[in-house]
Design an enzyme around this catalytic site. Structure first.
Site, PDB file in Angstrom:
ATOM      1  N   HIS A  18      27.138  43.549  56.410  1.00 25.23           N
ATOM      2  CA  HIS A  18      27.670  44.513  55.445  1.00 25.23           C
ATOM      3  C   HIS A  18      28.092  45.798  56.167  1.00 25.23           C
ATOM      4  CE1 HIS A  18      24.738  42.417  52.495  1.00 25.23           C
ATOM      5  NE2 HIS A  18      25.944  42.018  52.185  1.00 25.23           N
ATOM      6  N   LYS A  42      21.117  36.720  39.383  1.00 22.26           N
ATOM      7  CA  LYS A  42      20.150  36.361  40.416  1.00 22.26           C
ATOM      8  C   LYS A  42      19.016  37.391  40.502  1.00 22.26           C
ATOM      9  CE  LYS A  42      23.796  36.922  43.963  1.00 22.26           C
ATOM     10  NZ  LYS A  42      24.147  36.821  45.342  1.00 22.26           N
ATOM     11  N   ARG A  91      33.160  35.482  55.592  1.00 22.87           N
ATOM     12  CA  ARG A  91      32.497  34.910  56.776  1.00 22.87           C
ATOM     13  C   ARG A  91      33.125  33.577  57.136  1.00 22.87           C
ATOM     14  NH1 ARG A  91      26.863  36.221  54.102  1.00 22.87           N
ATOM     15  NH2 ARG A  91      28.300  35.913  52.392  1.00 22.87           N
ATOM     16  N   SER A 129      22.088  38.055  53.562  1.00 25.59           N
ATOM     17  CA  SER A 129      20.840  38.637  53.056  1.00 25.59           C
ATOM     18  C   SER A 129      19.826  37.525  52.782  1.00 25.59           C
ATOM     19  CB  SER A 129      21.106  39.421  51.770  1.00 25.59           C
ATOM     20  OG  SER A 129      22.001  40.475  52.018  1.00 25.59           O
TER      21      SER A 129
HETATM   22  P1  ADP Z   1      27.531  38.986  46.678  1.00 25.84           P
HETATM   23  O1  ADP Z   1      26.239  38.649  45.992  1.00 25.84           O
HETATM   24  O2  ADP Z   1      28.542  39.664  45.830  1.00 25.84           O
HETATM   25  O3  ADP Z   1      28.095  37.872  47.543  1.00 25.84           O
HETATM   26  P2  ADP Z   1      26.562  40.219  49.084  1.00 25.84           P
HETATM   27  O4  ADP Z   1      25.643  41.377  49.083  1.00 25.84           O
HETATM   28  O5  ADP Z   1      26.018  38.928  49.581  1.00 25.84           O
HETATM   29  O6  ADP Z   1      27.115  40.150  47.642  1.00 25.84           O
HETATM   30  O7  ADP Z   1      27.869  40.538  49.914  1.00 25.84           O
HETATM   31  C1  ADP Z   1      28.794  41.496  49.535  1.00 25.84           C
HETATM   32  C2  ADP Z   1      30.086  41.281  50.284  1.00 25.84           C
HETATM   33  O8  ADP Z   1      29.835  41.346  51.680  1.00 25.84           O
HETATM   34  C3  ADP Z   1      30.715  39.906  50.065  1.00 25.84           C
HETATM   35  O9  ADP Z   1      32.129  40.065  50.109  1.00 25.84           O
HETATM   36  C4  ADP Z   1      30.254  39.099  51.246  1.00 25.84           C
HETATM   37  O10 ADP Z   1      31.153  38.068  51.539  1.00 25.84           O
HETATM   38  C5  ADP Z   1      30.267  40.171  52.315  1.00 25.84           C
HETATM   39  N1  ADP Z   1      29.357  39.856  53.416  1.00 25.84           N
HETATM   40  C6  ADP Z   1      28.058  39.550  53.348  1.00 25.84           C
HETATM   41  N2  ADP Z   1      27.541  39.292  54.571  1.00 25.84           N
HETATM   42  C7  ADP Z   1      28.584  39.441  55.444  1.00 25.84           C
HETATM   43  C8  ADP Z   1      28.725  39.286  56.869  1.00 25.84           C
HETATM   44  N3  ADP Z   1      27.705  38.907  57.626  1.00 25.84           N
HETATM   45  N4  ADP Z   1      29.939  39.538  57.400  1.00 25.84           N
HETATM   46  C9  ADP Z   1      30.977  39.878  56.607  1.00 25.84           C
HETATM   47  N5  ADP Z   1      30.919  40.028  55.282  1.00 25.84           N
HETATM   48  C10 ADP Z   1      29.736  39.814  54.697  1.00 25.84           C
END
Ligand code: ADP
Length: 161
Positions: A18, A42, A91, A129
């Protein structure tokens, strides 16, 4: 393209993946608001307040980044604050279908708001996460994958549980 963008997500907790997207987004836009989903189906490990506090601490050095909580629809919020773009990270191919659907639906709801994707950096492409929580639960060291203060917060939270 220099204007206000929203970066929405769950951030449970914020990871270096992030942070990569936030840092690069902050360079692309005049202002970047990290939007933390509050009313989500969730179950999250951290409360919305805790997730926001962790992001605030991790982005304190970025003067054009702020953090807020989202209760309703993202596009409604974007219109309310005059943001013209939604930033998302991609990703792997596995992210694509969901992101494609979300971007398409948001376009239907608000045509004037563009979804912008950044490909994850090589070093953070395997971070999520969910995986970080699993590793921490099993006593693994998540230090390299999250901002400095997040690893101890994870350990404390898991001990509470
Ligand atoms: P969501 O529950 O909306 O997927 P996340 O907190 O998992 O939310 O992620 C928010 C955004 O960050 C999403 O667009 C996700 O694809 C991106 N993201 C999460 N981890 C990574 C990473 N390691 N590299 C690039 N983008 C990421």
């Amino acid at each position: 393209m220099k204007r206000h963008a929203l970066y929405p997500g769950t951030f449970d907790p914020v990871t270096m993946g992030h942070m990569d997207i936030i840092t690069r987004g902050a360079n692309m836009f005049d202002r970047l608001t990290v939007v933390v989903a509050a009313n989500i189906e969730k179950r999250t490990l951290f409360s919305a307040e805790e997730r926001m506090a962790m992001i605030r601490k991790s982005t304190a050095h970025l003067s054009n980044v702020d953090v807020c909580q989202l209760n309703g629809l993202l596009v409604h919020y974007a219109r309310k604050v005059g943001a013209g773009a939604v930033l998302r990270g991609l990703r792997a191919v596995s992210d694509f279908e969901y992101e494609f659907q979300m971007a398409g639906m948001n376009r239907k709801l608000a045509e004037e708001i563009e979804t912008v994707f950044l490909m994850s950096a090589e070093a953070t492409t395997f971070l999520s996460s969910r995986l970080i929580k699993e590793i921490a639960k099993e006593g693994g060291d998540v230090g390299p994958f999250v901002p400095k203060h997040v690893a101890p917060a994870l350990v404390n939270k898991l001990c509470e549980g």
